[in-house]
Design a protein around this motif. Structure first.
Motif, mmCIF file in Angstrom:
data_model
loop_
_atom_site.group_PDB
_atom_site.id
_atom_site.type_symbol
_atom_site.label_atom_id
_atom_site.label_comp_id
_atom_site.label_asym_id
_atom_site.label_seq_id
_atom_site.Cartn_x
_atom_site.Cartn_y
_atom_site.Cartn_z
ATOM 1 N N ALA A 53 7.197 4.246 0.816
ATOM 2 C CA ALA A 53 5.962 4.404 0.062
ATOM 3 C C ALA A 53 5.271 3.054 -0.112
ATOM 4 C CB ALA A 53 6.272 5.026 -1.302
ATOM 5 N N LEU A 54 6.050 2.011 -0.428
ATOM 6 C CA LEU A 54 5.465 0.682 -0.629
ATOM 7 C C LEU A 54 4.879 0.145 0.676
ATOM 8 C CD1 LEU A 54 8.046 -1.035 -3.022
ATOM 9 C CD2 LEU A 54 5.721 -0.255 -3.546
ATOM 10 N N LEU A 55 5.599 0.411 1.755
ATOM 11 C CA LEU A 55 5.136 -0.058 3.073
ATOM 12 C C LEU A 55 3.782 0.554 3.413
ATOM 13 C CD1 LEU A 55 6.196 -1.736 5.532
ATOM 14 C CD2 LEU A 55 6.906 0.451 6.530
ATOM 15 N N LEU A 56 3.705 1.905 3.247
ATOM 16 C CA LEU A 56 2.458 2.601 3.551
ATOM 17 C C LEU A 56 1.329 2.085 2.663
ATOM 18 C CD1 LEU A 56 3.541 6.310 4.067
ATOM 19 C CD2 LEU A 56 2.579 4.746 5.756
ATOM 20 N N ARG A 57 1.687 1.848 1.415
ATOM 21 C CA ARG A 57 0.716 1.359 0.438
ATOM 22 C C ARG A 57 0.102 0.032 0.908
ATOM 23 N NH1 ARG A 57 0.249 3.012 -5.007
ATOM 24 N NH2 ARG A 57 -0.447 1.193 -6.189
ATOM 25 N N THR A 58 0.996 -0.863 1.365
ATOM 26 C CA THR A 58 0.524 -2.177 1.783
ATOM 27 C C THR A 58 -0.258 -2.075 3.084
ATOM 28 O OG1 THR A 58 2.774 -2.704 1.118
ATOM 29 C CG2 THR A 58 1.357 -4.556 1.714
ATOM 30 N N LEU A 59 0.320 -1.344 4.060
ATOM 31 C CA LEU A 59 -0.291 -1.266 5.375
ATOM 32 C C LEU A 59 -1.668 -0.610 5.307
ATOM 33 C CD1 LEU A 59 2.623 -0.310 7.805
ATOM 34 C CD2 LEU A 59 1.405 -2.499 7.571
ATOM 35 N N LEU A 60 -1.752 0.505 4.564
ATOM 36 C CA LEU A 60 -2.992 1.281 4.585
ATOM 37 C C LEU A 60 -3.894 0.955 3.400
ATOM 38 C CD1 LEU A 60 -1.389 4.677 5.621
ATOM 39 C CD2 LEU A 60 -2.625 3.060 7.083
ATOM 40 N N ASP A 61 -3.447 0.035 2.555
ATOM 41 C CA ASP A 61 -4.264 -0.426 1.446
ATOM 42 C C ASP A 61 -4.617 0.702 0.465
ATOM 43 O OD1 ASP A 61 -5.349 -2.451 0.042
ATOM 44 O OD2 ASP A 61 -7.322 -2.364 1.026
ATOM 45 N N TRP A 62 -3.566 1.516 0.102
ATOM 46 C CA TRP A 62 -3.789 2.586 -0.873
ATOM 47 C C TRP A 62 -3.582 2.038 -2.278
ATOM 48 C CZ3 TRP A 62 -0.370 6.919 1.687
ATOM 49 C CH2 TRP A 62 -1.088 7.493 2.754
ATOM 50 N N ASP A 63 -4.288 2.595 -3.253
ATOM 51 C CA ASP A 63 -3.959 2.179 -4.611
ATOM 52 C C ASP A 63 -3.719 3.383 -5.523
ATOM 53 O OD1 ASP A 63 -6.485 3.036 -4.622
ATOM 54 O OD2 ASP A 63 -7.352 1.298 -5.673
ATOM 55 N N ASP A 64 -3.542 4.557 -4.915
ATOM 56 C CA ASP A 64 -3.286 5.763 -5.711
ATOM 57 C C ASP A 64 -1.799 5.882 -6.039
ATOM 58 O OD1 ASP A 64 -3.405 8.153 -6.951
ATOM 59 O OD2 ASP A 64 -3.521 9.343 -5.105
ATOM 60 N N MET A 66 -0.152 8.153 -7.896
ATOM 61 C CA MET A 66 0.369 9.518 -7.774
ATOM 62 C C MET A 66 0.719 9.831 -6.324
ATOM 63 S SD MET A 66 1.046 12.136 -9.692
ATOM 64 C CE MET A 66 0.047 12.781 -10.998
ATOM 65 N N GLY A 67 -0.197 9.477 -5.398
ATOM 66 C CA GLY A 67 0.031 9.719 -3.977
ATOM 67 C C GLY A 67 1.283 9.012 -3.497
ATOM 68 N N SER A 68 1.447 7.754 -3.894
ATOM 69 C CA SER A 68 2.627 6.997 -3.474
ATOM 70 C C SER A 68 3.900 7.630 -4.009
ATOM 71 C CB SER A 68 2.535 5.559 -3.988
ATOM 72 O OG SER A 68 1.423 4.919 -3.402
ATOM 73 N N ALA A 69 3.835 8.101 -5.250
ATOM 74 C CA ALA A 69 5.022 8.723 -5.859
ATOM 75 C C ALA A 69 5.419 9.959 -5.068
ATOM 76 C CB ALA A 69 4.743 9.075 -7.313
ATOM 77 N N ILE A 70 4.395 10.764 -4.678
ATOM 78 C CA ILE A 70 4.695 11.978 -3.915
ATOM 79 C C ILE A 70 5.308 11.616 -2.571
ATOM 80 C CG2 ILE A 70 3.649 13.963 -2.753
ATOM 81 C CD1 ILE A 70 1.691 14.104 -5.128
ATOM 82 N N ILE A 71 4.727 10.607 -1.902
ATOM 83 C CA ILE A 71 5.281 10.183 -0.609
ATOM 84 C C ILE A 71 6.708 9.690 -0.774
ATOM 85 C CG2 ILE A 71 5.101 8.383 1.176
ATOM 86 C CD1 ILE A 71 2.064 8.728 0.970
ATOM 87 N N ALA A 72 6.952 8.888 -1.828
ATOM 88 C CA ALA A 72 8.304 8.388 -2.081
ATOM 89 C C ALA A 72 9.269 9.548 -2.283
ATOM 90 C CB ALA A 72 8.302 7.474 -3.299
ATOM 91 N N GLY A 73 8.818 10.554 -3.035
ATOM 92 C CA GLY A 73 9.670 11.710 -3.308
ATOM 93 C C GLY A 73 10.022 12.450 -2.037
ATOM 94 N N ILE A 74 8.998 12.739 -1.206
ATOM 95 C CA ILE A 74 9.245 13.475 0.037
ATOM 96 C C ILE A 74 10.166 12.664 0.949
ATOM 97 C CG2 ILE A 74 8.152 14.359 2.141
ATOM 98 C CD1 ILE A 74 5.706 15.029 0.369
ATOM 99 N N ALA A 75 9.901 11.371 1.058
ATOM 100 C CA ALA A 75 10.735 10.517 1.911
ATOM 101 C C ALA A 75 12.170 10.497 1.400
ATOM 102 C CB ALA A 75 10.170 9.097 1.935
ATOM 103 N N PHE A 76 12.321 10.445 0.076
ATOM 104 C CA PHE A 76 13.660 10.448 -0.525
ATOM 105 C C PHE A 76 14.431 11.701 -0.125
ATOM 106 C CE2 PHE A 76 16.078 12.259 -4.103
ATOM 107 C CZ PHE A 76 17.117 11.343 -4.164
ATOM 108 N N ILE A 77 13.752 12.878 -0.262
ATOM 109 C CA ILE A 77 14.419 14.135 0.069
ATOM 110 C C ILE A 77 14.805 14.176 1.540
ATOM 111 C CG2 ILE A 77 14.058 16.634 0.269
ATOM 112 C CD1 ILE A 77 12.475 16.499 -2.322
ATOM 113 N N GLY A 78 13.881 13.727 2.407
ATOM 114 C CA GLY A 78 14.125 13.755 3.854
ATOM 115 C C GLY A 78 15.289 12.870 4.232
ATOM 116 N N VAL A 79 15.261 11.626 3.758
ATOM 117 C CA VAL A 79 16.329 10.677 4.109
ATOM 118 C C VAL A 79 17.664 11.169 3.565
ATOM 119 C CG1 VAL A 79 17.164 8.328 3.731
ATOM 120 C CG2 VAL A 79 14.738 8.733 4.198
#
Lengths: 365, 286
Positions: A53-64, A66-79
């Motif tokens: 989530a942090l990587l995507l945030r930095t690479l794509l310059d997101w500042d949301d 909530m969105g990062s939290a959701i991505i982190a959650g999905i990635a956590f479940i997948g991994v």
């Protein structure tokens, strides 16, 4: 119902005590909780999820956030799924995924509730004090200090009390007709009750406003009664359903006429459940605004007489004061909302406590 | 429905007692005969019993045996008018208590059920009442005056063999007892109204062997005082407690149940007249 149940207590205790005597106490095995590999899996998956989530945030310059939290959650479940599957099997991994999702949903619901409650508490506590509970707004100007919601608390108490006194007997009698007597009109009545429960609250208020014009607390009670009658009726019917038929048969077999079966056996057995249904109805009524709008209308001073003259209520108080572009009035509205929330929470807690006690008594647990 | 006169003649040895509500009190205590004649039962349009006739002797235990679904519980329920509680239930034939038709106009359903008590398969004490109030429930529910309540409670609990276990906790809830104790509480509750007949619908099927033994002892003890009809799946139990026995059977699927053979328990188990009875009691089917 085991053999031990019927044995005299002293024997059972003696035998158990004798066996344990002179022996070292046995260490209890740990059967719940996570093992060390499981901890490691959770930790790795969590680190991986957050990193992604942090990587995507930095690479794509997101500042949301909530969105990062959701991505982190999905990635956590997948991994997590992938590593657990590697160590054990797909079935175990899927079980972990579902468990994580359950926990997440539960946590989100609890968090939302806590957030809402604490928000109301923080906004409301600013003005909630003894003065707020014991004065009305009749002599307090909108910019002045002091003043309170006493008139609204009294209004809510009276309107809800009157409505409850009407609703509970009618609802319980209807439920008895529907489930105990199973009368000829049961189907029709159940249909009408179900339709009534769909009536929008504003319509109930408008109906009373039209057929019974003029402002008075009792008119708000009438509108509230229309609104809650179907809810309490159906809840009571459900409660009567939980009374086992075997008790009715036992009473009939003792020679009881049906009215005594209902009065002496069914209703006492359902007593706590019916109290719970009533409290839930009361809580619902206390929070309704629309039925009071054109009936009790609202007022700034205490009106003890529910039969005549406009009367405030807590929801009306909140509704009136939150619309004004004035900080002090808005604070009063939040304090009023907090009082309302506390009343409803206390009622719900009482209902839960009552039904827990009822379950224990019936041996349902 | 037959007239009472025909049947009164069967009781030549005793004065045919006329059953009136006043006679149902302790004064009328004692064993009574119960005679079912050509009883047929329906649930809606489905017939479950076909012309069952059985004479249940006063002061004896009659066991009703047979495989599941053969109508023995339904038959039992016709004996105190509990069959008609089920919606759509119909009945034909007569059941006579000491010669008086319990479905007749002279008797109310309440009086019948007070005179003919019932104990159910699962113990069903009233959860909202204490042990003491459970025993007194029958009196309160039927509106009968109790006399001295403490005496009634103690006497009924003693007769049900429960007094010693509960005498110090009469005000505890009825559900605080173990399953076996609950069942004996239900027996005490039935006895408190002084029934002349006690019907028991598989009273031990939900109990462990020790509780079963205690209930069976209670039944044998009570048999000296009142007439007992007991439905049981357990053939050893039938042999242990009953002196009369009736074997129910559904011969083909969707057919109503019938009484294949009835008579002395010992004879029925050792030397039955019917081959199907022999097969059942020796465990060859069912």
């Amino acid at each position: 119902m085991t053999l031990l149940d019927d044995a005299p207590l002293a024997d059972g205790a003696g035998a158990a005590g004798g066996a344990a005597k002179g022996m070292p106490e046995q260490p209890k095995r740990k059967v719940r909780g996570l093992t060390r590999p499981e901890w490691a899996e959770y930790a790795i998956a969590l680190v991986a999820g957050i990193s992604l989530a942090l990587l995507l945030r930095t690479l794509l310059d997101w500042d949301d956030v909530m969105g990062s939290a959701i991505i982190a959650g999905i990635a956590f479940i997948g991994v997590h799924y992938l590593i657990v599957r590697e160590r054990t099997s797909p079935d175990v991994a899927l079980d972990k995924v579902v468990t994580t999702m359950m926990w997440t949903v539960g946590a989100v619901i609890v968090a939302m509730l806590l957030w809402m409650l604490s928000y109301v508490a923080v906004r409301g506590l600013k003005l909630l004090n003894w003065t707020f509970l014991t004065t009305d707004l009749s002599t307090t100007g909108s910019l002045e200090e002091g003043g309170g919601a006493l008139h609204a608390i009294i209004g809510t108490a009276e309107q809800v009390a009157i409505a409850t006194m009407v609703v509970v007997p009618v609802a319980v009698l209807t439920a008895v007709y529907l489930h105990e007597l199973k009368g000829r009109l049961a189907g029709l009545i159940r249909f009408v009750v179900d339709s009534l429960s769909g009536v929008p609250s504003i319509v109930a208020g408008l109906l009373i406003f039209t057929v019974w014009p003029g402002y008075a607390g009792i008119k708000a009670s009438a509108a509230l009664a229309i609104l809650t009658l179907p809810i309490v009726t159906r809840a009571s019917e459900e409660i009567l359903r939980t009374v086992p038929d075997s008790l009715r048969e036992a009473s009939l077999a003792l020679g009881a006429p049906q009215w005594k079966v209902v009065l002496r056996v069914v209703l006492p057995t359902a007593r706590t459940g019916l109290a719970t249904a009533t409290i839930l109805g009361v809580a619902r009524m206390a929070g309704e605004t629309a039925p009071a709008l054109y009936t009790a209308f609202g007022s700034a001073s205490v009106n003890l007489n529910p039969l005549n003259g406009s009367q405030s209520s807590l929801p009306l108080f909140v509704w009136d004061l939150i619309r004004v572009p004035d900080q002090r009035q808005n604070d009063r509205a939040w304090a009023g909302a907090l009082v309302l929330v506390i009343i409803v929470l206390v009622l719900f807690a009482t209902a839960r406590w009552l039904s827990a006690r009822a379950d224990k008594k019936l041996g349902r647990r | 429905m037959s007239t009472h006169l025909d049947h009164d003649q069967q009781h030549t040895t005793t004065e045919p007692p006329v059953l009136t509500p006043q006679h149902l009190g302790p004064a009328a205590q004692g064993a009574s005969s119960l005679t079912a004649t050509d009883v047929s039962c329906w649930f809606g349009s489905r017939q479950v019993l076909e012309r069952c006739s059985l004479s249940m002797e006063p002061g004896k235990v009659t066991a009703l045996i047979g495989p599941s679904g053969c109508g023995k519980s339904t038959f039992l329920r016709t004996l105190n008018r509990m069959h008609e509680v089920v919606p759509g239930a119909k009945i034909a034939g007569t059941v006579e208590l000491d010669g008086q038709d319990i479905y007749g106009e002279d008797l109310g359903v309440t009086e019948v059920r007070m005179a003919i008590g019932m104990v159910f398969q699962k113990p069903n004490p009233f959860p909202s009442m204490s042990i003491r109030d459970n025993v007194l429930a029958g009196l309160r529910l039927s509106g009968k005056s109790a006399g001295d309540k403490d005496t009634v409670v103690e006497e009924s609990l003693r007769r049900a063999g429960l007094w010693n276990e509960v005498k110090d906790r009469l005000h505890d809830g009825g559900m605080s007892l173990s399953g076996g104790q609950q069942q004996r509480l239900c027996i005490a509750r039935s006895l408190a109204v002084h029934p002349r007949v006690l019907l028991m619908d598989e009273p031990c099927s939900a109990l462990d062997p020790i509780s079963t033994r205690v209930v069976e002892e209670t039944v044998i003890e009570l048999a000296h005082q009142i007439t007992i009809v007991i439905v049981t799946h357990n053939m050893q139990q039938a042999q242990r407690v009953s002196s009369q026995c009736a074997f129910f059977l559904v011969e083909e699927q969707k057919q109503p149940g019938r009484i294949v053979e009835a008579g002395d328990t010992a004879t029925l188990f050792t030397n039955p007249k019917d081959q199907r009875t022999l097969d059942y009691v020796t465990g060859r089917f069912g």
